[in-house]
Design a protein around this motif. Structure first.
Motif, PDB file in Angstrom:
ATOM      1  N   SER A   1      12.679  42.663 -39.334  1.00  0.00           N
ATOM      2  CA  SER A   1      13.551  43.718 -38.806  1.00  0.00           C
ATOM      3  C   SER A   1      12.746  44.728 -38.001  1.00  0.00           C
ATOM      4  O   SER A   1      13.204  45.215 -36.964  1.00  0.00           O
TER       5      SER A   1
ATOM      6  N   VAL B   1      25.200  42.909 -39.786  1.00  0.00           N
ATOM      7  CA  VAL B   1      24.622  43.244 -38.482  1.00  0.00           C
ATOM      8  C   VAL B   1      25.545  42.769 -37.358  1.00  0.00           C
ATOM      9  O   VAL B   1      25.831  43.510 -36.403  1.00  0.00           O
TER      10      VAL B   1
ATOM     11  N   THR C   1      18.620  37.386 -37.783  1.00  0.00           N
ATOM     12  CA  THR C   1      18.820  38.529 -36.901  1.00  0.00           C
ATOM     13  C   THR C   1      19.041  38.075 -35.463  1.00  0.00           C
ATOM     14  O   THR C   1      19.920  38.582 -34.760  1.00  0.00           O
TER      15      THR C   1
ATOM     16  N   THR D   1      11.719  40.679 -44.617  1.00  0.00           N
ATOM     17  CA  THR D   1      12.777  41.399 -43.915  1.00  0.00           C
ATOM     18  C   THR D   1      12.223  42.605 -43.169  1.00  0.00           C
ATOM     19  O   THR D   1      12.588  42.870 -42.015  1.00  0.00           O
TER      20      THR D   1
ATOM     21  N   ALA E   1      15.480  47.134 -47.004  1.00  0.00           N
ATOM     22  CA  ALA E   1      14.379  46.282 -47.467  1.00  0.00           C
ATOM     23  C   ALA E   1      13.325  47.098 -48.201  1.00  0.00           C
ATOM     24  O   ALA E   1      12.743  46.640 -49.188  1.00  0.00           O
TER      25      ALA E   1
ATOM     26  N   TYR F   1      22.717  37.534 -47.384  1.00  0.00           N
ATOM     27  CA  TYR F   1      23.030  37.233 -45.994  1.00  0.00           C
ATOM     28  C   TYR F   1      24.359  37.844 -45.554  1.00  0.00           C
ATOM     29  O   TYR F   1      24.546  38.132 -44.366  1.00  0.00           O
TER      30      TYR F   1
ATOM     31  N   VAL G   1      24.708  49.602 -46.617  1.00  0.00           N
ATOM     32  CA  VAL G   1      23.827  48.431 -46.549  1.00  0.00           C
ATOM     33  C   VAL G   1      22.711  48.544 -47.590  1.00  0.00           C
ATOM     34  O   VAL G   1      22.394  47.578 -48.298  1.00  0.00           O
TER      35      VAL G   1
ATOM     36  N   ILE H   1      22.428  45.993 -50.891  1.00  0.00           N
ATOM     37  CA  ILE H   1      21.245  45.154 -51.093  1.00  0.00           C
ATOM     38  C   ILE H   1      20.518  45.546 -52.377  1.00  0.00           C
ATOM     39  O   ILE H   1      20.014  44.687 -53.107  1.00  0.00           O
TER      40      ILE H   1
ATOM     41  N   THR I   1      19.086  47.561 -42.197  1.00  0.00           N
ATOM     42  CA  THR I   1      18.487  46.510 -43.024  1.00  0.00           C
ATOM     43  C   THR I   1      17.018  46.793 -43.297  1.00  0.00           C
ATOM     44  O   THR I   1      16.488  46.418 -44.339  1.00  0.00           O
TER      45      THR I   1
ATOM     46  N   THR J   1      23.334  41.408 -44.698  1.00  0.00           N
ATOM     47  CA  THR J   1      22.378  41.555 -43.591  1.00  0.00           C
ATOM     48  C   THR J   1      22.895  40.840 -42.339  1.00  0.00           C
ATOM     49  O   THR J   1      23.396  41.486 -41.411  1.00  0.00           O
ATOM     50  N   THR J   2      22.812  39.528 -42.311  1.00  0.00           N
ATOM     51  CA  THR J   2      23.181  38.769 -41.110  1.00  0.00           C
ATOM     52  C   THR J   2      24.622  39.036 -40.689  1.00  0.00           C
ATOM     53  O   THR J   2      24.899  39.342 -39.522  1.00  0.00           O
TER      54      THR J   2
END
Length: 440
Positions: free
Chosen positions: A179, A272, A44, A175, A294, A265, A347, A351, A290, A268-269
């Motif tokens: 987060s 983002v 993040t 996470t 989670a 990833y 998202v 996930i 995220t 998320t990464t």
């Protein structure tokens, strides 16, 4: 890829009770949650902080690429950590290896919060950041495989799916905490956040380390490892034996783990960074997406673990991988709308789908290898997958720049690793090793 050791010899070590198995799994979960908190925190920060404060002399795209390259260094180090801690875990015990890994990553993460930025010390800042990320990667390379091995070897055979899932919940728990911590500090004024606010989540690693270490010190050694010691059945050089006797199984393990690591990833990464830096969406919204995902991931993990006990972890891996591949393009189309609800839904769904495969990765990988090679096999399989896919945010960002911001390239990357994981799950289900119950 023949079965190198179909069953564990049964001997003198008494079975552990279900209550004790749950206690061991809980202790492994707490340590793993801390490990993933530390590790995800960096991802993040790479998307929101390091690109601006540690790579100041670069333009925006180059700075983001440099930050993600530093992020990827941790993945490149993970197979080395898997080799080192796999040797300790298969030769000297699962427990001592896990105590070392948790101290390493907790200290490395806390020290990141104390680093001066580029304006303070120049080029030394990103170098020191990369070194601490390297230490994180080495520690995580041994952590997940050891925690999973210890929990599975304590668990009743018919309940391994749920205990493996408990360890996997450490990922969304990490996470949520990371987060959540970033969501809170993002409420600060931008100048305060850049000056010192971003450091607080990293400094939190120090007290969390104390709690996790206290809990993990109470964990007992695996009864299956104790039996290997009693029977003098430990591998002398586990990694060499692994490549010689079970190289094909290792390749299957790598394939089966790729979506759970790389896909996560990307969703998320990379997402983002893509939302905040390319689409111009509020950073807080992207982090909160995220966070919500989670929470859903925890629920999906619990159910997937139970289904794995009934249908097999390999079959569940195939289901999750195919579902993710089918949804890849629609997910990024929704994100491209810039609509907050659509982004959160995309998202969360992305996930949730890849978590079906991720939730059962531990159960599948531990049953691909015989006990004397298990720590090394699980750690290497998972972390080679991490090394291969850890640079996906970097690759996706580079492709994004070369195509003028088109997200279809990221969707194609997600489909590719999903199909590889589907193949790994299909082969892995056929190659599972079945341990004998440990009896008096």
């Amino acid at each position: 890829m023949s079965n190198p050791t179909p069953e564990v010899p049964s001997g003198a070590t008494p079975p552990i009770s279900g209550g004790d198995a749950a206690r061991v799994a809980w202790a492994a979960f707490v340590g793993t949650a801390l490990e993933w908190y530390d590790y995800f925190l960096f991802g993040t920060a790479a998307a929101l902080v390091f690109n601006r404060l540690f790579f100041t002399d670069l333009d925006a795209t180059a700075a983001t690429l440099a930050a993600f390259a530093t992020f990827g260094v941790g993945f490149a180090a993970r197979p080395i950590g898997a080799l080192a801690f796999g040797y300790i875990g298969d030769r000297y015990g699962r427990r001592p290896a896990l105590l070392i890994t948790i101290v390493m990553i907790g200290c490395a993460t806390g020290l990141i919060g104390l680093l001066p930025d580029y304006l303070a010390i120049g080029i030394a800042a990103p170098i020191m950041l990369a070194v601490l990320r390297l230490l994180q990667g080495l520690a995580v390379g041994g952590e997940w495989g050891g925690a999973m091995t210890l929990a599975i070897e304590h668990a009743p055979i018919e309940k391994r799916g749920r205990f493996a899932a408990l360890i996997q919940i450490g990922s969304p728990a990490g996470t949520l905490i990371s987060s959540g911590a970033f969501a809170l500090v993002l409420l600060m004024p931008p100048a305060v956040f850049d000056a010192w606010g971003w450091r607080l989540p990293f400094l939190l690693a120090f007290p969390l380390l104390g709690i996790a270490l206290y809990i993990r010190l109470k964990v007992e050694e695996s009864p299956i490892f104790q039996e290997l010691v009693a029977l003098e059945a430990r591998a002398k050089v586990p990694a060499l034996d692994l490549f010689r006797r079970a190289g094909g199984r290792l390749a299957v393990a790598v394939a089966a783990a790729m979506l759970g690591v790389g896909g996560f990833y990307l969703m998320t990464t990379f997402v983002v960074s893509y939302g905040a830096n390319t689409l111009g969406v509020d950073r807080g919204l992207m982090v909160n997406a995220t966070l919500i995902a989670a929470g859903v991931q925890i629920v999906v993990t619990v159910f997937a673990g139970r289904f794995a006990e009934r249908f097999g972890p390999g079959r569940m891996t195939v289901v999750g991988a195919i579902a993710t591949a089918a949804a890849a393009f629609p997910l990024f189309w929704l994100i491209d709308t810039r609509n907050p609800l659509a982004i959160i839904f995309a998202v969360t769904l992305g996930i949730a789908l890849l978590t079906i495969a991720y939730a059962v990765t531990g159960a599948l990988l531990t049953e691909l290898f015989p006990p004397e090679l298990r720590y090394s096999g699980v750690a290497l399989g998972y972390n080679i997958a991490g090394a291969i896919t850890g640079f996906l945010p970097l690759i996706a960002t580079a492709l994004l720049a070369s195509t003028g911001g088109a997200s279809w390239t990221a969707a194609l990357l997600l489909i590719l690793i999903a199909l590889i994981t589907a193949l790994g799950g299909l082969l892995g289900e056929r190659l599972r090793v079945h341990d004998k119950p440990v009896v008096h």
